[in-house]
Design an enzyme around this catalytic site. Structure first.
Site, PDB file in Angstrom:
ATOM      1  N   GLU A   1       3.249 -33.327 -31.834  1.00 48.83           N
ATOM      2  CA  GLU A   1       3.209 -33.609 -30.391  1.00 48.83           C
ATOM      3  C   GLU A   1       4.584 -33.462 -29.762  1.00 48.83           C
ATOM      4  O   GLU A   1       4.700 -33.360 -28.550  1.00 48.83           O
ATOM      5  CB  GLU A   1       2.691 -35.032 -30.150  1.00 48.83           C
ATOM      6  CG  GLU A   1       1.210 -35.172 -30.370  1.00 48.83           C
ATOM      7  CD  GLU A   1       0.699 -36.571 -30.066  1.00 48.83           C
ATOM      8  OE1 GLU A   1       1.532 -37.499 -29.906  1.00 48.83           O
ATOM      9  OE2 GLU A   1      -0.532 -36.741 -30.008  1.00 48.83           O
ATOM     10  N   LYS A   2       5.609 -33.469 -30.584  1.00 51.10           N
ATOM     11  CA  LYS A   2       6.984 -33.272 -30.089  1.00 51.10           C
ATOM     12  C   LYS A   2       7.048 -32.002 -29.233  1.00 51.10           C
ATOM     13  O   LYS A   2       7.687 -31.975 -28.198  1.00 51.10           O
ATOM     14  CB  LYS A   2       7.916 -33.171 -31.292  1.00 51.10           C
ATOM     15  CG  LYS A   2       9.070 -32.249 -31.163  1.00 51.10           C
ATOM     16  CD  LYS A   2      10.323 -33.006 -30.918  1.00 51.10           C
ATOM     17  CE  LYS A   2      11.523 -32.158 -30.626  1.00 51.10           C
ATOM     18  NZ  LYS A   2      11.476 -30.766 -30.989  1.00 51.10           N
TER      19      LYS A   2
ATOM     20  N   ALA B   1      14.735 -25.757 -41.866  1.00 46.68           N
ATOM     21  CA  ALA B   1      15.680 -26.836 -41.524  1.00 46.68           C
ATOM     22  C   ALA B   1      14.878 -28.134 -41.394  1.00 46.68           C
ATOM     23  O   ALA B   1      14.902 -28.806 -40.358  1.00 46.68           O
ATOM     24  CB  ALA B   1      16.467 -26.502 -40.253  1.00 46.68           C
TER      25      ALA B   1
ATOM     26  N   HIS C   1       8.746 -32.796 -39.837  1.00 48.29           N
ATOM     27  CA  HIS C   1       7.947 -31.788 -40.546  1.00 48.29           C
ATOM     28  C   HIS C   1       7.174 -32.451 -41.699  1.00 48.29           C
ATOM     29  O   HIS C   1       5.999 -32.151 -41.921  1.00 48.29           O
ATOM     30  CB  HIS C   1       8.845 -30.706 -41.150  1.00 48.29           C
ATOM     31  CG  HIS C   1       9.627 -29.908 -40.146  1.00 48.29           C
ATOM     32  ND1 HIS C   1      10.988 -30.016 -40.025  1.00 48.29           N
ATOM     33  CD2 HIS C   1       9.238 -28.980 -39.240  1.00 48.29           C
ATOM     34  CE1 HIS C   1      11.411 -29.176 -39.075  1.00 48.29           C
ATOM     35  NE2 HIS C   1      10.376 -28.541 -38.582  1.00 48.29           N
TER      36      HIS C   1
ATOM     37  N   SER D   1      14.578 -33.171 -34.658  1.00 52.04           N
ATOM     38  CA  SER D   1      14.503 -31.738 -34.369  1.00 52.04           C
ATOM     39  C   SER D   1      15.540 -31.021 -35.221  1.00 52.04           C
ATOM     40  O   SER D   1      16.639 -31.552 -35.440  1.00 52.04           O
ATOM     41  CB  SER D   1      14.802 -31.498 -32.886  1.00 52.04           C
ATOM     42  OG  SER D   1      15.096 -30.132 -32.672  1.00 52.04           O
TER      43      SER D   1
HETATM   44  P1  AMP Z   1       9.570 -26.169 -35.960  1.00 48.33           P
HETATM   45  O1  AMP Z   1      10.129 -26.008 -37.350  1.00 48.33           O
HETATM   46  O2  AMP Z   1      10.535 -26.761 -35.001  1.00 48.33           O
HETATM   47  O3  AMP Z   1       8.908 -24.913 -35.454  1.00 48.33           O
HETATM   48  O4  AMP Z   1       8.410 -27.236 -36.092  1.00 48.33           O
HETATM   49  C1  AMP Z   1       7.334 -27.049 -36.956  1.00 48.33           C
HETATM   50  C2  AMP Z   1       6.281 -28.083 -36.661  1.00 48.33           C
HETATM   51  O5  AMP Z   1       6.836 -29.396 -36.836  1.00 48.33           O
HETATM   52  C3  AMP Z   1       5.778 -28.013 -35.212  1.00 48.33           C
HETATM   53  O6  AMP Z   1       4.383 -28.257 -35.202  1.00 48.33           O
HETATM   54  C4  AMP Z   1       6.537 -29.137 -34.550  1.00 48.33           C
HETATM   55  O7  AMP Z   1       5.885 -29.671 -33.410  1.00 48.33           O
HETATM   56  C5  AMP Z   1       6.596 -30.160 -35.671  1.00 48.33           C
HETATM   57  N1  AMP Z   1       7.689 -31.112 -35.442  1.00 48.33           N
HETATM   58  C6  AMP Z   1       8.992 -30.817 -35.219  1.00 48.33           C
HETATM   59  N2  AMP Z   1       9.695 -31.950 -34.996  1.00 48.33           N
HETATM   60  C7  AMP Z   1       8.821 -32.974 -35.058  1.00 48.33           C
HETATM   61  C8  AMP Z   1       8.934 -34.392 -34.899  1.00 48.33           C
HETATM   62  N3  AMP Z   1      10.080 -34.988 -34.628  1.00 48.33           N
HETATM   63  N4  AMP Z   1       7.802 -35.143 -35.058  1.00 48.33           N
HETATM   64  C9  AMP Z   1       6.611 -34.541 -35.332  1.00 48.33           C
HETATM   65  N5  AMP Z   1       6.447 -33.221 -35.490  1.00 48.33           N
HETATM   66  C10 AMP Z   1       7.523 -32.442 -35.354  1.00 48.33           C
END
Ligand code: AMP
Length: 251
Positions: free
Chosen positions: A146-147, A30, A35, A183
């Site tokens: 860092e989120k 997603a 990302h 997100s």
């Molecule tokens: P996720 O798909 O939510 O597991 O996120 C995968 C990676 O993307 C993780 O390292 C998150 O911290 C990073 N990530 C998610 N949202 C953001 C954002 N808004 N800004 C920077 N990195 C993000």
């Protein structure tokens, strides 16, 4: 861009990769610009960029949250290809957890605080999947946002503790124009919640103390899991209906 759904095939292929540095961006799909900023960071540094899309069931403490987690693999793959990713890993759950989760990484202090206090088992699931993925990919650099600040800290500490030969790169939070941290879960917000959601960032950024931010958020109608300051960061998590949002700012 080559997509691997078989991790056995990937491991054989991986043995033939001689180019370095190799960058890795693990995701749960997603995908959004947050990302992609991680992919861009890798593309600037690494000769080869590998991304993974795996919605890790072990890090969901709430089955409803897992079932409702958004996915859009076609759009994800288009985005990764356009961003210049070379290889994508899309394993099935059984390939990552052939042991049925008999073996896991457990952290016994920081992982029980903040988000961990509200999501039992969550960080064990995160650390375990990241360890498995790092062993599958064996990257030089791995990129995390860092989120998810507590996650980033725990992963950095884990690779140091286990002497995993990888450099963890922290990437800054990418936000919508109104300040809401991007997100995958934002897709689940209804119109009213989406309008209110940026107040989370405003409250933690503009308040003098964590308690003041909590009060503001409660007044605005958020269900507050926590707002707390650690070292130079203020971390927060709130719930809006079924959707949980987290954010943090430097203080
Ligand atoms: P996720 O798909 O939510 O597991 O996120 C995968 C990676 O993307 C993780 O390292 C998150 O911290 C990073 N990530 C998610 N949202 C953001 C954002 N808004 N800004 C920077 N990195 C993000």
């Amino acid at each position: 861009m080559k997509v691997f759904t078989s991790m056995t095939q990937w491991q054989t292929f991986r043995q033939g990769i001689k180019e370095h540095p190799l960058g890795f961006v693990p995701t749960m799909g997603a995908l959004h610009q947050g990302h992609l900023s991680l992919v861009e960071a890798s593309r600037e540094t690494d000769l080869i960029t590998i991304a993974s899309i795996f919605v890790n069931p072990r890090q969901f403490d709430d089955k409803r949250d897992f079932d409702a987690y958004p996915s859009d693999y076609q759009s994800d793959l288009e985005m990764l290809e356009a961003a210049g990713v070379h290889f994508v890993l899309m394993p099935e759950t059984g390939q990552i957890y052939a042991d049925d989760y008999r073996f896991k990484v457990t952290e016994s202090e920081f992982s029980h605080k903040f988000c961990g206090a509200h999501r039992p088992g969550h960080f064990d699931g995160v650390l375990t999947v990241v360890m498995r993925l790092l062993n599958l990919v064996r990257p030089d650099n791995a990129y995390f946002g860092e989120k998810d600040y507590q996650q980033l800290k725990l992963i950095s500490d884990m690779v140091a503790a286990f002497f995993v030969p990888v450099n963890i790169v922290a990437c800054q939070t990418i936000r919508e124009e109104d300040g809401l941290a991007m997100s995958s879960r934002n897709r689940r917000l209804d119109k009213k919640s989406r309008q209110l959601a940026p107040e989370l960032y405003a409250a933690i950024r503009n308040s003098a103390t964590a308690d003041e931010a909590t009060e503001i958020l409660l007044e605005k109608g958020f269900d507050v899991d926590y707002v707390e300051d650690i070292a130079d960061r203020r971390l927060a998590a709130v719930r809006m209906g079924d959707t949980r949002l987290i954010d943090n700012v430097k203080i």
